[in-house]
Design an enzyme around this catalytic site. Structure first.
Site, short mmCIF file in Angstrom:
data_model
loop_
_atom_site.label_atom_id
_atom_site.label_comp_id
_atom_site.label_asym_id
_atom_site.label_seq_id
_atom_site.Cartn_x
_atom_site.Cartn_y
_atom_site.Cartn_z
N TYR A 149 0.82 -1.22 0.00
CA TYR A 149 0.00 0.00 0.00
C TYR A 149 0.85 1.26 0.00
O TYR A 149 0.40 2.31 -0.44
CB TYR A 149 -0.90 0.04 1.24
CG TYR A 149 -2.23 -0.64 1.06
CD1 TYR A 149 -2.32 -2.00 0.80
CD2 TYR A 149 -3.41 0.09 1.15
CE1 TYR A 149 -3.53 -2.62 0.65
CE2 TYR A 149 -4.65 -0.53 1.00
CZ TYR A 149 -4.70 -1.88 0.75
OH TYR A 149 -5.91 -2.48 0.60
N LYS A 173 2.79 -15.54 2.81
CA LYS A 173 2.97 -16.31 1.57
C LYS A 173 4.47 -16.61 1.47
O LYS A 173 5.15 -16.22 0.52
CB LYS A 173 2.46 -15.48 0.37
CG LYS A 173 2.40 -16.23 -0.94
CD LYS A 173 1.29 -17.28 -1.01
CE LYS A 173 1.39 -18.07 -2.30
NZ LYS A 173 0.46 -19.23 -2.34
N ASP A 191 -12.61 -8.67 4.42
CA ASP A 191 -13.91 -8.66 3.73
C ASP A 191 -14.53 -10.05 3.74
O ASP A 191 -15.75 -10.21 3.90
CB ASP A 191 -13.76 -8.19 2.27
CG ASP A 191 -13.91 -6.68 2.14
OD1 ASP A 191 -13.54 -5.97 3.10
OD2 ASP A 191 -14.36 -6.21 1.08
C1 IPM Z 1 -10.39 -0.89 3.81
C2 IPM Z 1 -10.62 -0.31 2.44
C3 IPM Z 1 -9.44 0.57 2.06
C4 IPM Z 1 -8.20 -0.29 2.09
C5 IPM Z 1 -9.57 1.28 0.70
C6 IPM Z 1 -10.84 2.08 0.63
C7 IPM Z 1 -8.37 2.10 0.38
O1 IPM Z 1 -10.83 -1.32 1.52
O2 IPM Z 1 -10.28 -0.09 4.77
O3 IPM Z 1 -10.34 -2.11 3.93
O4 IPM Z 1 -7.89 -0.97 1.11
O5 IPM Z 1 -7.51 -0.30 3.12
MG MG Z 2 -10.95 -3.27 2.36
#
Ligand code: IPM
Ligand code: MG
Length: 361
Positions: free
Chosen positions: A143, A193, A253
């Site tokens: 990131y 990984k 998620d």
């Molecule tokens: C999260 C979101 C963010 C991330 C995005 C919106 C940049 O998906 O907080 O999980 O990837 O961290």
């Molecule tokens: Mg996310």
């Protein structure tokens, strides 16, 4: 106590869910004798519209002057990937995490008792329960690594994203995970990984070193692809799951779905010293914004995490969580968690019911 709380209401359903969470915060403060002061902080697509950039100058300083930050959601199709970086809401989200040094993102995934039948997994699996804490590294890895996009002579355009981790970064997130496990069921699953990535091999060696310091905590390595599978096969096996930034983004998620709805899961982003940031893990859901349809529970539970992790007030946190469970147990549902044909209530009504439970304790 006196608490000063920064509110980033943001975009889409953000303002609606923050309103209900603030109502609950006020109710808890009255009940337990705290004073709360709020400071509105502009960030996200709404900031782009108002001042031309999603992360206005001074945003981090305003937050740093508070004891904690509550964020609704930022983002929306209006400020999409085709817009310059400084106008995109995601840029602001990454910037605030980095500027406040919020390297540990705690994402609990709990199958709440009243929601057992919302679990999409087999009944036998749901009966074993789900209560895991995802600890996602939040300010490093791919990131935040160097990005590039350039023209090559023979392969057309090429792009790269660098994934880098230092021992220091791995150690501090690892420690958080082991410390949390001591307050829970004493188990850490570290996800990597290592069969492919050098960063993962470093990650693993640091985790193994830490595991020796915490002999009372059971430790295991789990490859990320296997972890994705285990979350839908037998999520009850996990207690604390610690992982790097992008793996954590994806797996959290997945976690949220097996617990019934993404509208129920809160999160805390914490560092060393700076105010923690609390937000639902769902996004801004522009399709239902302004219609009193959003589920405010994830944001309300984020307030519970704020009391627990920023203010060390477990009784207040418990009161909020119990109020949520009580309202769900009575059968009240927002549209995202209602069964087909079941009558649903709106955002405001859900907030009011939870507030009432706290007031009448
Ligand atoms: C999260 C979101 C963010 C991330 C995005 C919106 C940049 O998906 O907080 O999980 O990837 O961290
Ligand atoms: Mg996310």
């Amino acid at each position: 106590m006196n608490y000063k709380i920064a509110l980033i209401r943001g975009d889409g359903i953000g303002p609606e869910v923050v309103n209900e969470a603030v109502g609950v915060l006020d109710a808890v403060a009255r009940k337990f004798g705290h004073q709360v002061e709020y400071v509105d902080v502009l960030m996200g697509g709404c900031a782009t519209d108002a001042v031309g950039k999603s992360y206005p100058d001074g945003t981090a300083e305003k937050c740093r002057a508070c004891d904690a930050v509550l964020l609704g959601a930022v983002g929306g199709p209006k400020w999409g990937a085709d817009k310059p970086a400084e106008q995109r809401p995601e840029t602001a989200l990454l910037a605030i995490r980095k500027d406040l040094g919020l390297y540990a993102n705690l994402r609990p995934a709990v199958l709440r008792p009243a929601m057992a039948d919302a679990c999409p997994l087999k009944k036998e699996t749901a009966e074993q329960g789900i209560d895991l804490m995802m600890v996602r590294e939040l300010t490093g890895g791919i990131y935040f690594g160097k990005r590039d996009k350039y023209q090559t002579e023979d392969r057309g355009v090429e792009a790269t994203d660098l994934m880098a981790y230092s021992e220091k970064e791995i150690e501090r997130i690892g420690r958080r995970a082991f410390e949390l496990a001591r307050l829970r069921r004493h188990k850490v699953s570290s996800v990597d990984k290592a069969n492919v990535l050098e960063t993962s091999r470093l990650w693993r060696s640091v985790m193994h070193r830490l595991a020796e310091e915490y002999p009372d905590v059971a430790y295991e390595d789990v490859l990320v692809d296997n972890c994705a599978m285990q979350i839908v096969r037998a999520p009850g096996q996990f207690d604390v799951v610690v992982t790097e930034n992008m793996f954590g983004d994806i797996l959290s998620d997945e976690d949220s779905m097996v617990t019934g709805s993404i509208g129920l899961l809160p999160s805390a982003s914490i560092g060393d010293g700076a105010p923690g940031l609390y937000e639902p893990i769902h996004g801004s859901a522009p399709d239902i914004a302004g219609q009193d349809k959003a589920n405010p529970i994830a944001t309300i539970l984020s307030v519970a995490m704020m009391f627990r992790y920023s203010f060390q007030k477990a009784a207040e946190a418990d009161a909020i969580e119990q109020a949520v469970d009580a309202v769900l147990a009575e059968g009240w549902r927002t549209p995202d968690i209602a069964k087909p044909g079941e009558k649903a209530i709106g955002t405001r009504e859900m907030g009011r019911l939870i507030r009432e439970k706290i007031e009448n304790r």
